[in-house]
Design an enzyme around this catalytic site. Sequence first.
Site, PDB file in Angstrom:
ATOM      1  N   TYR A 142       0.793  -1.230   0.005  1.00  0.00           N
ATOM      2  CA  TYR A 142      -0.091  -0.133   0.040  1.00  0.00           C
ATOM      3  C   TYR A 142       0.876   1.327  -0.003  1.00  0.00           C
ATOM      4  CZ  TYR A 142      -3.459   3.332   1.607  1.00  0.00           C
ATOM      5  OH  TYR A 142      -4.359   4.498   1.745  1.00  0.00           O
ATOM      6  N   ASP A 237       9.407   2.782  -0.579  1.00  0.00           N
ATOM      7  CA  ASP A 237       8.468   3.365   0.393  1.00  0.00           C
ATOM      8  C   ASP A 237       8.692   3.047   1.829  1.00  0.00           C
ATOM      9  OD1 ASP A 237       6.181   3.993   1.711  1.00  0.00           O
ATOM     10  OD2 ASP A 237       4.708   3.293   0.326  1.00  0.00           O
ATOM     11  N   LYS A 265       5.133   9.057   9.237  1.00  0.00           N
ATOM     12  CA  LYS A 265       5.028   8.829  10.443  1.00  0.00           C
ATOM     13  C   LYS A 265       6.023   9.208  11.342  1.00  0.00           C
ATOM     14  CE  LYS A 265       2.311   5.206   8.794  1.00  0.00           C
ATOM     15  NZ  LYS A 265       0.758   5.539   8.825  1.00  0.00           N
TER      16      LYS A 265
END
Length: 459
Positions: A142, A237, A265
């Site tokens: 994702y 990613d 994050k």
Amino acid sequence: MTTNHELFQRALARMPGGVNSPVRAFKSVGGEPFFTARADGAYLWDVEGKRYIDYVGSWGPMIAGHNHPHVRAAVERAIQDGLSFGTPCPAEVTMAETIAKLVPSIDVVRMVNSGTEATMSAIRLARGYTGRTRIVKFEGCYHGHADAFLVKAGSGALTFGTPTSPGVPKALADLTLTLPYNDLDAARKLFAEVGDELAALIIEPIAGNMNCILPRDGYLKALRELCTKHGALLIFDEVMTGFRVALGGAQQIYGITPDLTTFGKIIGGGMPVGAYGGRREIMQQISPAGPVYQAGTLSGNPVAMAAGLAMLELIQTPGFYEELDRRTRLLTDTLTAAAAEAGVAITTNRVCGMFGLFFLPEKRPSSGPADHLLPAQRGEGKSERPGAASFSRVESYAQATACDVPRFNRFFHGMLERGVYLAPSAFEAGFVSIAHTEEIIAATLTAAREAFKEAATVR
């Protein structure tokens, strides 16, 4: 006192599905989500006052625990000078310098406001730099909700059984090619056929959105070689893994140098932040230095930069990652032992402060995802436990989706009832923070023993 149920009913009236992000919903596991009133250390408290040991950690950034005083103090100092300027601020320069210092593949970095914004911008940059249009991603990985990525996607898209999304134009989706994660033969075949048409290959070097799945030995190195040979950019990613699995991210662990990397994050310390960066010659194509346009009014927000820099200071404490790894190992060993006591077949994956818990199927499916089993799934590592699955380690999307979701769902609710919060999906990684002490992990074991017994009754 307002209850969780009352809040959810109000939310349903004004918000799609009652939430502002699908991964917060309990649609996959059943029931209704709780509403958090406050958080501290390894704990959340809901609006009814119930305390939960939290293994979600705001989906990864709370590596030092919730509401850490060092991060909170940095935010309090920053807000005294204002919330947003719309001009450059000193903290964003320090952030760029810090990321470049900690991650050797980064020469130049651009701050954005989310992981989705980082990945979609990196793809645009790759297309602009190479002059090519097609990209490659992986089943179950994702990369946010940009149109180009919602093709066999992970995270909420996988949880809700919609790995492709209405609203994504077919012409755009046709430019995204998808490979099975950890299947090197498939990657070599695709590159042999269309490698010279590919702008980029984007991958979660450690998958975290079909639960936690690690790359097989040599897999990332081979992908690096394929991209180099064919002139495609390799994009890691690391929105989830960046600064969580090691100070230099997954690329440090596996010794791979990507062309571009996306972050999020932890560099926000709990605030909304993303970033992407890489080699100078590539990043200099971004406006205003170059012709590839990307902008963001709130990018480099002074409060978010302050929170992120404080978090990056904490994780550079000597021994931080060694201790985080030890506690994560203790947790996964604890869960494995509790499952064995209950006669439940599970397997776990882990890397430093990130882990995956998988309920193995009682027998291998004869159709569907099992049609695409890797060689390891066809016999290697076969479990000797009666009734256990034919694979003992989950290494692929096919294996992850073959696991026992109903049994996980029962376990999830058993843990929740006992004050332990896991991600409300069988397809999401879990996160340990430095605030998860041995005592907290021991309390998790107490809850798990009973929850595994309940999960064992699911048929």
